[in-house]
Design a protein around this motif. Structure first.
Motif, PDB file in Angstrom:
ATOM      1  N   UNK A  48       0.825  -1.199   0.000  1.00 26.13           N
ATOM      2  CA  UNK A  48       0.000   0.000   0.000  1.00 26.13           C
ATOM      3  C   UNK A  48       0.865   1.257   0.000  1.00 26.13           C
ATOM      4  N   UNK A  49       2.014   1.204   0.686  1.00 22.97           N
ATOM      5  CA  UNK A  49       2.888   2.374   0.792  1.00 22.97           C
ATOM      6  C   UNK A  49       3.442   2.800  -0.552  1.00 22.97           C
ATOM      7  N   UNK A  50       3.549   1.881  -1.492  1.00 24.82           N
ATOM      8  CA  UNK A  50       4.040   2.246  -2.826  1.00 24.82           C
ATOM      9  C   UNK A  50       3.185   3.354  -3.417  1.00 24.82           C
ATOM     10  N   UNK A  51       1.883   3.183  -3.374  1.00 34.56           N
ATOM     11  CA  UNK A  51       0.983   4.213  -3.913  1.00 34.56           C
ATOM     12  C   UNK A  51       0.985   5.469  -3.050  1.00 34.56           C
ATOM     13  N   UNK A  52       1.170   5.319  -1.728  1.00 33.01           N
ATOM     14  CA  UNK A  52       1.234   6.493  -0.861  1.00 33.01           C
ATOM     15  C   UNK A  52       2.437   7.364  -1.209  1.00 33.01           C
ATOM     16  N   UNK A  53       3.561   6.736  -1.555  1.00 26.34           N
ATOM     17  CA  UNK A  53       4.757   7.497  -1.917  1.00 26.34           C
ATOM     18  C   UNK A  53       4.595   8.225  -3.240  1.00 26.34           C
ATOM     19  N   UNK A  54       3.746   7.697  -4.103  1.00 29.01           N
ATOM     20  CA  UNK A  54       3.570   8.290  -5.422  1.00 29.01           C
ATOM     21  C   UNK A  54       2.395   9.259  -5.492  1.00 29.01           C
ATOM     22  N   UNK A  55       1.630   9.381  -4.412  1.00 27.79           N
ATOM     23  CA  UNK A  55       0.461  10.262  -4.400  1.00 27.79           C
ATOM     24  C   UNK A  55       0.767  11.512  -3.585  1.00 27.79           C
ATOM     25  N   UNK A  56      -0.225  12.376  -3.439  1.00 22.78           N
ATOM     26  CA  UNK A  56      -0.054  13.622  -2.687  1.00 22.78           C
ATOM     27  C   UNK A  56       0.286  13.331  -1.227  1.00 22.78           C
ATOM     28  N   UNK A  57       1.120  14.156  -0.632  1.00 27.59           N
ATOM     29  CA  UNK A  57       1.574  13.977   0.742  1.00 27.59           C
ATOM     30  C   UNK A  57       0.414  14.182   1.706  1.00 27.59           C
ATOM     31  N   UNK A  58       0.065  13.120   2.431  1.00 29.58           N
ATOM     32  CA  UNK A  58      -1.055  13.171   3.375  1.00 29.58           C
ATOM     33  C   UNK A  58      -0.720  12.259   4.553  1.00 29.58           C
ATOM     34  N   UNK A  59       0.100  12.726   5.495  1.00 35.70           N
ATOM     35  CA  UNK A  59       0.551  11.868   6.610  1.00 35.70           C
ATOM     36  C   UNK A  59      -0.585  11.380   7.497  1.00 35.70           C
ATOM     37  N   UNK A  60      -1.611  12.197   7.692  1.00 37.87           N
ATOM     38  CA  UNK A  60      -2.717  11.789   8.554  1.00 37.87           C
ATOM     39  C   UNK A  60      -3.465  10.603   7.948  1.00 37.87           C
ATOM     40  N   UNK A  61      -3.737  10.662   6.649  1.00 35.60           N
ATOM     41  CA  UNK A  61      -4.403   9.552   5.971  1.00 35.60           C
ATOM     42  C   UNK A  61      -3.529   8.302   5.978  1.00 35.60           C
ATOM     43  N   UNK A  62      -2.216   8.483   5.788  1.00 36.13           N
ATOM     44  CA  UNK A  62      -1.306   7.339   5.815  1.00 36.13           C
ATOM     45  C   UNK A  62      -1.280   6.692   7.201  1.00 36.13           C
ATOM     46  N   UNK A  63      -1.301   7.518   8.252  1.00 37.66           N
ATOM     47  CA  UNK A  63      -1.310   6.996   9.623  1.00 37.66           C
ATOM     48  C   UNK A  63      -2.584   6.196   9.896  1.00 37.66           C
ATOM     49  N   UNK A  64      -3.733   6.748   9.542  1.00 35.51           N
ATOM     50  CA  UNK A  64      -4.995   6.046   9.776  1.00 35.51           C
ATOM     51  C   UNK A  64      -5.070   4.758   8.961  1.00 35.51           C
ATOM     52  N   UNK A  65      -4.586   4.818   7.740  1.00 33.58           N
ATOM     53  CA  UNK A  65      -4.615   3.625   6.901  1.00 33.58           C
ATOM     54  C   UNK A  65      -3.730   2.529   7.484  1.00 33.58           C
ATOM     55  N   UNK A  66      -2.554   2.902   7.986  1.00 33.32           N
ATOM     56  CA  UNK A  66      -1.664   1.910   8.596  1.00 33.32           C
ATOM     57  C   UNK A  66      -2.297   1.287   9.831  1.00 33.32           C
ATOM     58  N   UNK A  67      -2.979   2.095  10.637  1.00 29.49           N
ATOM     59  CA  UNK A  67      -3.652   1.573  11.832  1.00 29.49           C
ATOM     60  C   UNK A  67      -4.750   0.589  11.431  1.00 29.49           C
ATOM     61  N   UNK A  68      -5.524   0.933  10.425  1.00 30.85           N
ATOM     62  CA  UNK A  68      -6.626   0.073  10.010  1.00 30.85           C
ATOM     63  C   UNK A  68      -6.115  -1.239   9.415  1.00 30.85           C
ATOM     64  N   UNK A  69      -5.102  -1.149   8.556  1.00 27.02           N
ATOM     65  CA  UNK A  69      -4.595  -2.352   7.900  1.00 27.02           C
ATOM     66  C   UNK A  69      -3.989  -3.321   8.915  1.00 27.02           C
ATOM     67  N   UNK A  70      -3.336  -2.780   9.948  1.00 28.42           N
ATOM     68  CA  UNK A  70      -2.622  -3.628  10.896  1.00 28.42           C
ATOM     69  C   UNK A  70      -3.273  -3.652  12.280  1.00 28.42           C
ATOM     70  N   UNK A  71      -4.562  -3.346  12.351  1.00 33.74           N
ATOM     71  CA  UNK A  71      -5.245  -3.306  13.656  1.00 33.74           C
ATOM     72  C   UNK A  71      -5.221  -4.656  14.347  1.00 33.74           C
ATOM     73  N   UNK A  72      -5.138  -5.756  13.570  1.00 29.97           N
ATOM     74  CA  UNK A  72      -5.142  -7.085  14.190  1.00 29.97           C
ATOM     75  C   UNK A  72      -3.948  -7.289  15.121  1.00 29.97           C
TER      76      UNK A  72
END
Length: 261
Positions: A56-80
């Motif tokens: 998922x981070x591959x697309x995050x690096x190539x898209x607009x800088x949005x650290x808050x969205x990246x943080x929430x996405x990481x929490x959701x993906x790895x919440x388990x």
């Protein structure tokens, strides 16, 4: 002591090597296709060490800088991993400096081994788990290097290789769907309505249906650029709400997975 722990940790990690070399290779190939130098996938593999999030981070690096969205996405993906960590507190107790390393390197596969494999009394438990984590990481890094190097010599266009992650999740979904169908049993009773029987037959597929319908609804409501985080949040809420009902259905079928994933 170290040699004994290594010999005990190697056999249960060998099946993981096959999967990690393939998926790590796919990740390395994807990073090469996107124009990243080898240092980038290796650095992300070291710092993140979560296969799905690295893709998922591959697309995050190539898209607009949005650290808050990246943080929430990481929490959701790895919440388990929140639940993994709680269940492993007892096993990590008293391991000293090795405890932070084991927490940092805990993934689905290391959790499954550390929580299920019986460690002989002659093997140091802490070093056994350290070697399990170290071996799994080495398999992943090896796959990344092989995939990235292969990306430079492949004679065909690698456009579209990013679909490998979608293909992985689709194969997992289809496997779960077939497994749930096989566990469902003989079906409903003739004395019940067709709607009731249909509802009962759908319950074993409830996790898969949530994973399909919730993102589809969020995609239509929020659009392709903003649907991911609402979808992950709603799926997490749905699973928490349906947890007791799903566990009851699983117990009725007489099947308990007993696995760490």
């Amino acid at each position: 002591m170290l040699r004994t722990a290594f010999r005990a940790a190697l056999p249960p990690t060998l099946p993981i090597a096959a999967g990690f070399l393939f998926f790590g290779g796919s990740y390395g190939l994807l990073m090469h296709a996107k124009g990243f130098a080898i240092v980038y996938p290796l650095a992300m593999g070291y710092v993140i060490f979560a296969g799905s999030m690295e893709f998922v981070t591959v697309n995050l690096l190539l898209s607009a800088f949005d650290p808050w969205a990246a943080f929430l996405l990481a929490i959701m993906v790895n919440a388990r991993h929140l639940f993994y960590g709680l269940s492993m507190l007892g096993k990590f107790r008293g391991l000293g400096w090795r405890k932070p390393y084991l927490i940092f390197t805990m993934i689905d596969e290391t959790f499954a081994i550390d929580s299920s494999v019986h460690v002989p009394a002659s093997v140091d438990r802490g070093w056994f788990m350290v070697f399990v984590s170290a071996l799994c990481r080495s398999y992943w890094f090896g796959g990344i290097v092989l995939g990235w190097l292969a990306g430079g010599v492949l004679p065909f266009d690698t456009t579209g290789i990013e679909f490998v992650l979608a293909a992985l999740f689709l194969s997992i979904l289809l496997g779960q769907w077939d497994d749930d169908r096989n566990r469902r049993g003989a079906g409903g009773s003739r004395s019940r309505s067709a709607i009731a029987d249909l509802a009962d037959s759908a319950w074993p597929h409830a996790p898969a249906l949530v994973g399909l319908l919730v993102p589809a609804a969020c995609l239509m409501l929020f659009g392709p650029d903003r649907f991911m985080i609402p979808a992950m949040a709603l799926m997490l809420a749905a699973f928490l709400i349906l947890r007791s009902r799903l566990e009851d259905a699983d117990g009725t079928d007489g099947v308990r997975n007993g696995e760490g994933r």
